[in-house]
Design an enzyme around this catalytic site. Structure first.
Site, mmCIF file in Angstrom:
data_model
loop_
_atom_site.group_PDB
_atom_site.id
_atom_site.type_symbol
_atom_site.label_atom_id
_atom_site.label_comp_id
_atom_site.label_asym_id
_atom_site.label_seq_id
_atom_site.Cartn_x
_atom_site.Cartn_y
_atom_site.Cartn_z
ATOM 1 N N ASP A 113 -1.816 -3.575 1.002
ATOM 2 C CA ASP A 113 -3.084 -3.419 0.276
ATOM 3 C C ASP A 113 -2.727 -3.233 -1.196
ATOM 4 O OD1 ASP A 113 -5.747 -3.205 -0.272
ATOM 5 O OD2 ASP A 113 -6.153 -1.588 1.154
ATOM 6 N N ASP A 148 -9.449 -6.017 -5.370
ATOM 7 C CA ASP A 148 -10.898 -6.225 -5.289
ATOM 8 C C ASP A 148 -11.617 -4.993 -5.820
ATOM 9 O OD1 ASP A 148 -9.595 -5.085 -2.985
ATOM 10 O OD2 ASP A 148 -11.518 -5.067 -1.944
#
Ligand code: GUN
Length: 722
Positions: A113, A148
């Site tokens: 991530d 994001d």
């Protein structure tokens, strides 16, 4: 106290085999059941067999060693945080020099991530959009994540629009920085807004990089929902996002890893889960089970066993020091997680994932609420993104399947049953002519009640008596899940409902009958309700003509309902029909004019074609199917014909000889193609190349480039020079 009986980990599992360079990042669908799919993702560190879970590994705290995960728990991939590594000099230096696989000591797939979640928890992160992707590429990650913007459910619509748009704007540069080797996650944001989730899916799914677009689409911003068991909203988001995400991209539920949620999520199309739950819950003295969480301090015996717990009693584990206790519980939690996923995969393979989701829905009030909400969407799909996904789910579900099903309250809402009922309502027609060769209007409907399957044993004599009395009778059987034409004998689960015998004797109520007659377009006819007579009357003896007519009706009706073949064509294909029957008196081969054309499928009540049958049916088409992307102009037909798959010229010599059709070689396919049902394989002129069973939907064939599209039963060019 140490566990002296624990089996030592012996390194028996070889390192994974890297994929072929041309397959890097490709997703393949091997089997599907409704929206659920068994798939695999190809990477440089082996395959991810989906649906699967990526255990979260904190590079600083390893409750279970990643090597042990690989060896003992057969974990194929894990997820860790690149931002944590990037921030800590010792970790980043090691990873940059020796690679992330050495740092973590894990030979399988490493997903990372990007720090977005940290920005949600701590407010902000210092790393740049390009920098974090470059870092992931440089340390040799398999599937990284772009930076994001986390869209919280409580954000305003404007803030969520911005989260969706900024995430999409950052995508092209992120894909560019990922280069050829690093695969990337393209997260879907949009909070609780269906339209924003659909927009995000469309934007993120449509971005193409120099080498490829995103490999996986995680659904982001859902952790706050899971923490508060807001499952209805979770599944609403999933269905909305799925309406626009390309079907060749696996879907990952970011931060979801409680086994309780696996069956329902998988049934709705989730391929990847990730979670630290196995470790976090262990730290808090909690055990995961497929039906919920249990506190160690509250139990006397294990409610759910695992190999890790066999040697212990709860009391003994409570007495351990906290580190040792945590490790035992974490191992148990991981084992339960893995075994529940295996159970789910097996359920997809057996066509039973929905049944498992239905069963699990009773484990939690919130999950049950979410499940009932999903049933409403399936029963009555709206025009929005949720409705689109719901419709797709029903229409891509094979309406027939082998095996019995328990009679429970939710049975009639199962997607395959909804699909079959809607096909029946749309495509079933009254016979064009009757056994006595008359062709006038039907005179009545006869509903046979109290008739347990197989109906050929329990009711045939009654059916024949009724038809002798009035040849223009439509015969329906009353089942615990509604009326079904007698011609649908053997269709599962109508003929395999597991319930007490007495349930078959319970008559349907009159309103239900009237509603069902209306759906079959029979409400203008008078109906009678009868029970099968005790024994055949003597008139049955000379009834061969009626039996043959019933057999033919059965084939024509199944071709029509399940395969979209117009009844007039069904009649043509079955003219001069004869059949061979099994010892148990079931039709096994159907001949037209002496040629074997059709074999009824005894296990699920469907129809299989022979090559001659496929040729006969294909010769009726006047044009080839549409090429992908071409718009259909014309009226939607109730009977659009047996679905066809059109392949590229290069594949014709192989498929024509009987080889399977591979994804990527398909030029077009009829949109009404149903996975698991027969289809024709044709060339661009519409000429028959082969026939078989489709593995995926037409939409999936338009996107997928790896795996099987049609399992071919027979090639049409086998005996020619082609
Ligand atoms: N982990 C949990 N949720 C999210 C999310 O929305 N984005 C990213 N990148 N990671 C997550």
């Amino acid at each position: 106290m140490t566990n002296q009986y624990r089996r030592p980990i012996v390194s028996t599992r070889p390192d994974p085999v890297p994929c072929r360079p041309q397959d890097l990042g490709k997703f393949e669908i091997i089997q599907r059941d409704g929206a659920a799919r068994i798939g695999r993702i190809h990477t440089k560190h082996g395959l991810l067999n989906t649906p699967m879970l990526l255990p979260v590994v904190n590079p600083n705290i390893r409750t279970i060693e990643p090597r042990e995960m690989w060896e003992k728990y057969r974990v194929e991939g894990l997820i860790t945080n690149s931002y944590v590594m990037w921030k800590h000099d010792d970790l980043s230096e090691f990873a940059l020099e020796k690679g992330v696989h050495k740092l973590i000591d894990f030979p399988g797939v490493i997903v990372t991530d990007s720090g977005t979640f940290q920005s949600y928890v701590y407010g902000d992160v210092e790393v740049g959009v390009e920098e974090i992707v470059e870092f992931q590429r440089n340390i040799g990650v398999d599937i990284g994540t772009m930076l994001d913007v986390f869209g919280r459910p409580d954000m305003s619509r404007d803030e969520l629009i911005s989260a969706v748009e900024v995430t999409a704007e950052r995508s092209p540069i992120s894909l560019e920085k990922a280069g050829e080797e690093l695969l990337l996650n393209g997260p879907i944001q949009g909070g609780l807004h269906d339209d924003l989730r659909a927009l995000s899916g469309e934007l993120m799914g449509g971005i193409s990089g120099e080498y490829r677009g995103f490999t996986v689409h995680p659904i982001g911003g859902i952790v706050p929902l899971m923490e508060n068991q807001r499952y209805r909203e979770l599944f609403k988001i999933l269905l909305s996002a799925k309406s626009t995400i390309p079907p060749n991209r696996p879907i990952h539920l970011f931060g979801c890893g409680h086994p309780l949620l696996f069956p329902m999520s998988i049934a709705l199309g989730v391929d990847i889960f990730d979670s630290a739950a196995y470790a976090l819950f262990a730290r808090g003295g909690r055990l995961l089970t497929p039906t919920g969480t249990v506190r160690l301090e509250e139990i006397n015996e294990w409610p759910y066993q695992s190999s890790e717990l066999f040697n212990w009693t709860p009391e003994e584990v409570r007495a351990l020091d906290s580190k040792e206790r945590e490790k035992i519980l974490a191992r148990h939690n991981l084992e339960v997680t893995q075994s529940e996923l295996a159970r789910c995969r097996e359920a997809v393979r057996n066509g039973k994932i929905w049944l498992l989701a239905e069963e699990r829905s009773h484990s939690s009030a919130q999950l049950r609420d979410a499940f009932l909400w999903i049933l409403e969407q399936l029963d009555n799909p709206d025009e929005g993104p949720v409705g689109i996904s719901s419709m797709r789910m029903i229409s891509s579900t094979n309406p027939v399947r082998s095996g019995g099903e328990n009679l429970v309250d939710d049975i009639e809402e199962r997607p395959h049953i909804l699909h079959f009922k809607s096909l029946l309502a749309m495509r079933w027609r009254i016979p064009g002519s009757w056994w006595d060769e008359s062709s006038e209007e039907p005179q009545r409907v006869v509903i046979i009640e109290g008739s347990k399957p197989p109906w050929r044993d329990s009711s045939l004599h009654t059916v024949i008596s009724c038809l002798i009395d009035e040849p223009r009778s439509i015969i329906l059987i009353s089942t615990p899940i509604g009326l079904i034409p007698y011609s649908m004998e053997d269709v599962s689960p109508w003929c395999h409902i597991d319930c007490a015998d007495e349930v078959w004797d319970l008559p349907l109520d009159e309103d239900e009958i009237i509603q069902e007659l209306y759906e079959l377009d029979l409400s203008d006819l008078p109906f009678i309700r009868i029970s099968p007579g005790p024994s055949p009357d003597e008139r049955i003896e000379g009834s061969k003509i009626i039996r043959d007519w019933l057999d033919r009706c059965s084939i024509v009706d199944k071709l029509s309902v399940l395969n979209g073949i117009a009844p007039s064509l069904g009649c043509k294909v079955t003219s001069e029909m004869t059949s061979r029957r099994s010892k148990t008196n079931r039709m096994v081969n159907v001949y037209s004019g002496g040629i074997h054309t059709i074999s009824p499928r005894l296990n699920d009540g469907g129809i299989s074609l022979t090559l001659e049958g496929a040729k006969m049916i294909n010769s009726e088409y006047s044009s080839p199917p549409l090429i992908f992307g071409e718009e259909f102009e014309g009226d939607e037909l109730d009977h659009p014909g047996l679905a066809r798959v059109m392949i590229v010229d290069d594949a014709i010599p192989f498929v024509g000889q009987g080889r399977n059709v591979m994804q990527g070689y398909v030029l077009g396919a009829d949109p009404h193609l149903i996975p698991g049902q027969p289809c024709l394989v044709v060339d661009s002129n519409g000429d028959l190349v082969a026939h078989g069973t489709s593995i995926t939907t037409a939409r999936e064939m338009a996107y997928l480039t790896k795996g099987l599209a049609v399992r071919v039963r027979d090639g049409a060019l086998k005996y020619s020079d082609a």
